[in-house]
Motif scaffolding. Sequence first.
Motif, PDB file in Angstrom:
ATOM      1  N   PRO A 159       0.840  -1.207   0.000  1.00 45.25           N
ATOM      2  CA  PRO A 159       0.000   0.000   0.000  1.00 45.25           C
ATOM      3  C   PRO A 159       0.873   1.254   0.000  1.00 45.25           C
ATOM      4  N   GLU A 160       0.541   2.212  -0.861  1.00 43.96           N
ATOM      5  CA  GLU A 160       1.323   3.448  -0.932  1.00 43.96           C
ATOM      6  C   GLU A 160       1.332   4.166   0.413  1.00 43.96           C
ATOM      7  N   ALA A 161       0.165   4.178   1.066  1.00 50.01           N
ATOM      8  CA  ALA A 161       0.066   4.885   2.349  1.00 50.01           C
ATOM      9  C   ALA A 161       1.003   4.270   3.379  1.00 50.01           C
ATOM     10  N   LEU A 162       1.112   2.927   3.371  1.00 48.72           N
ATOM     11  CA  LEU A 162       1.980   2.246   4.330  1.00 48.72           C
ATOM     12  C   LEU A 162       3.436   2.632   4.112  1.00 48.72           C
ATOM     13  N   GLU A 163       3.896   2.524   2.857  1.00 53.52           N
ATOM     14  CA  GLU A 163       5.309   2.812   2.583  1.00 53.52           C
ATOM     15  C   GLU A 163       5.639   4.269   2.861  1.00 53.52           C
ATOM     16  N   GLY A 164       4.710   5.168   2.536  1.00 53.20           N
ATOM     17  CA  GLY A 164       4.946   6.585   2.816  1.00 53.20           C
ATOM     18  C   GLY A 164       5.090   6.842   4.309  1.00 53.20           C
ATOM     19  N   SER A 165       4.215   6.228   5.123  1.00 53.61           N
ATOM     20  CA  SER A 165       4.275   6.436   6.568  1.00 53.61           C
ATOM     21  C   SER A 165       5.536   5.797   7.158  1.00 53.61           C
ATOM     22  N   LEU A 166       5.949   4.638   6.623  1.00 50.74           N
ATOM     23  CA  LEU A 166       7.152   3.984   7.130  1.00 50.74           C
ATOM     24  C   LEU A 166       8.407   4.798   6.804  1.00 50.74           C
ATOM     25  N   GLN A 167       8.453   5.374   5.608  1.00 52.94           N
ATOM     26  CA  GLN A 167       9.601   6.214   5.251  1.00 52.94           C
ATOM     27  C   GLN A 167       9.689   7.412   6.186  1.00 52.94           C
ATOM     28  N   LEU A 168       8.537   8.029   6.462  1.00 52.57           N
ATOM     29  CA  LEU A 168       8.512   9.173   7.370  1.00 52.57           C
ATOM     30  C   LEU A 168       8.967   8.755   8.773  1.00 52.57           C
ATOM     31  N   ALA A 169       8.444   7.617   9.237  1.00 52.56           N
ATOM     32  CA  ALA A 169       8.825   7.129  10.565  1.00 52.56           C
ATOM     33  C   ALA A 169      10.316   6.814  10.629  1.00 52.56           C
ATOM     34  N   GLY A 170      10.854   6.216   9.548  1.00 49.45           N
ATOM     35  CA  GLY A 170      12.278   5.882   9.510  1.00 49.45           C
ATOM     36  C   GLY A 170      13.156   7.119   9.608  1.00 49.45           C
ATOM     37  N   ARG A 171      12.807   8.183   8.876  1.00 55.37           N
ATOM     38  CA  ARG A 171      13.594   9.415   8.956  1.00 55.37           C
ATOM     39  C   ARG A 171      13.492  10.048  10.346  1.00 55.37           C
ATOM     40  N   LEU A 172      12.291   9.937  10.943  1.00 51.14           N
ATOM     41  CA  LEU A 172      12.114  10.469  12.292  1.00 51.14           C
ATOM     42  C   LEU A 172      13.008   9.734  13.288  1.00 51.14           C
ATOM     43  N   LEU A 173      13.025   8.390  13.200  1.00 49.42           N
ATOM     44  CA  LEU A 173      13.852   7.596  14.109  1.00 49.42           C
ATOM     45  C   LEU A 173      15.333   7.907  13.926  1.00 49.42           C
ATOM     46  N   SER A 174      15.747   8.129  12.686  1.00 47.50           N
ATOM     47  CA  SER A 174      17.153   8.485  12.427  1.00 47.50           C
ATOM     48  C   SER A 174      17.487   9.830  13.048  1.00 47.50           C
ATOM     49  N   ASP A 175      16.545  10.789  12.909  1.00 48.98           N
ATOM     50  CA  ASP A 175      16.785  12.131  13.432  1.00 48.98           C
ATOM     51  C   ASP A 175      16.862  12.163  14.954  1.00 48.98           C
ATOM     52  N   VAL A 176      16.140  11.230  15.626  1.00 45.09           N
ATOM     53  CA  VAL A 176      16.181  11.235  17.092  1.00 45.09           C
ATOM     54  C   VAL A 176      17.324  10.382  17.648  1.00 45.09           C
TER      55      VAL A 176
END
Length: 587
Positions: free
Chosen positions: A532-549
């Motif tokens: 699902p496009e929505a899933l991959e988009g949210s996971l990419q956002l979450a991944g960048r957030l986790l990297s930033d923290v």
Amino acid sequence: MEHLADGRQLLVFLVAAGIVVPLFQYFKLGIVLGFLIAGIIVGPGGFGHLVPLEPLFAYATIQDVSRLQAFGDLGILFLLFTIGLELSFARLGSIGRLMIGAGGLQVVLSTAALYGLAARSGFEFDDSLVFGMAFALSSTAIVTQSLVERRRLGSPVGRTALGILILQDLMVVPIVIVVGILGQQGASVGLSLVKGLAIAAIVIVAVIGLGRFIIRPLMGLAGATGNRTLLLAITLLIIVVAGAITASAGLSAALGAFLAGLLLSETEYRHQLDVDIEPFKDLLLGLFFMTVGMTIDVVAVAGDLPLILGALAVLSVVKLLGGYLACRITRIPRGASIETSFLLAGAGEFAFVMFTLAARDHVIEPDIARLATTIAAISMVVTPLFGLIGVRLAKRFDAKSSEVRHGVHGEQDYADHVIIGGFGRFGAAVAALLDAEDIPYVALDLDSSHVERAKADGQPVFYGDATHPEILRKLGANRARAFVVTADDPKVAERMVELMHAQWPGVPIHARARSIAHATKLFELGASDVVPEALEGSLQLAGRLLSDVGLPDEAVDQRLAVAREAVRARLKLAGAPADEAKPALDA
């Protein structure tokens, strides 16, 4: 007695629609044509002529069309409103070039050609100009509903036709002003056109400006109550008020409804409203199409048949050429230009208004106005047929020209490869990854511009419909390593998955889904894996957030992989048959 008459007319409408429309759907002629033909049959110009011979026909006839026309006009408002809901301002901006370029050229070329032919036939300047302006416009309701019915509104043809139709709606004000001044001595037609366009621009800006300040707070208040009936009632009020504002300024009321849809498309209620409005739209729009058919008098048509057929042929040819040239000059692909020009070959509902105004102001003779109205009505009836012809011609041309340059032939020996259905941005990204790993693939797409671009880069992409088993067999589907479904249209993606799973159940199917619900449906139809496009988009956002923290890359990748697999497991479970899903749930 009046209530009984209204009830009888409603019953005639429902019975005629219930018999004729399904028949036309069965023969794949479309519901629009079904409603139009039903209107001719039950109208005063159809069965109405038989009432003096047999009074029983009065029970199968609608004599007073004016009572139904107001409700039919509401159908157009709802249609344009739902189109506005689907478009949004961002998507509307993407068809701006089509609206101004192709739309402006189509109106100018068609008006000029029709005016010239009428003048050469001996008509006065006023008559010729009225003919040119009235017949240059097409039926927004019939064309857009035909596109919606065939799920073509989001295609290049749909966007082109919609852009031209919106421009035509904007031309209503200047055309009405021109008709009004034709009977006045010394009035400037050019100045009136500028004045009309200025009025149209001011009204549109005012509706959008007021809507942005009023609509969102109003919908928020209704939404806070949790009452869907109140939400729907306020929506209907917004549609009617927006239509009334544009109509009072001389613009089309349908344009106001379209603007209301655009404004509401920016709210979180757009999808629910689309579902709630749909039943009203379908019923009232069917009533509108029937009232168009009721304006045709078959006896009068038979009396002037050679003249009417000749005028209809000339009108159709002129508008076909005008639409095609306008599309080609603005660099629209040849296949899309062919289909669009056929869709716009008929006249529009505005011709009825214009000929009525012209006759009232003594610009043209009443007899000529009646004949012109009949020609306009018949051309609207045949518009869905023209649309079907245009689709077939465009497909034949695209298939032939594409096959000459890079068509799919049975000679290629494909094996151990991946077949990609759809080569937009998603399909192209998949192909790039396969290329990087030296995995052979072949792709299909129905957008010739995608195929041209890929072929220029040397990629094995062909013009073809991936929902047809014959084409997939030519591409070695039985020897394929995997199928990839990347179609933009959810329904097309579902048909691809269903066909591939039914024909070649042993080949894995990897599919792209537009939403979580769509992903579940694709799993049900036989997809092996769905993203699902929505899933991959949210996971990419979450991944960048986790990297930033501060989480290390390995930990981020691991957490995303776990989250991704958990969602996919739930989707597969939701899409599994009941007997398969139950043990898993019990466990």
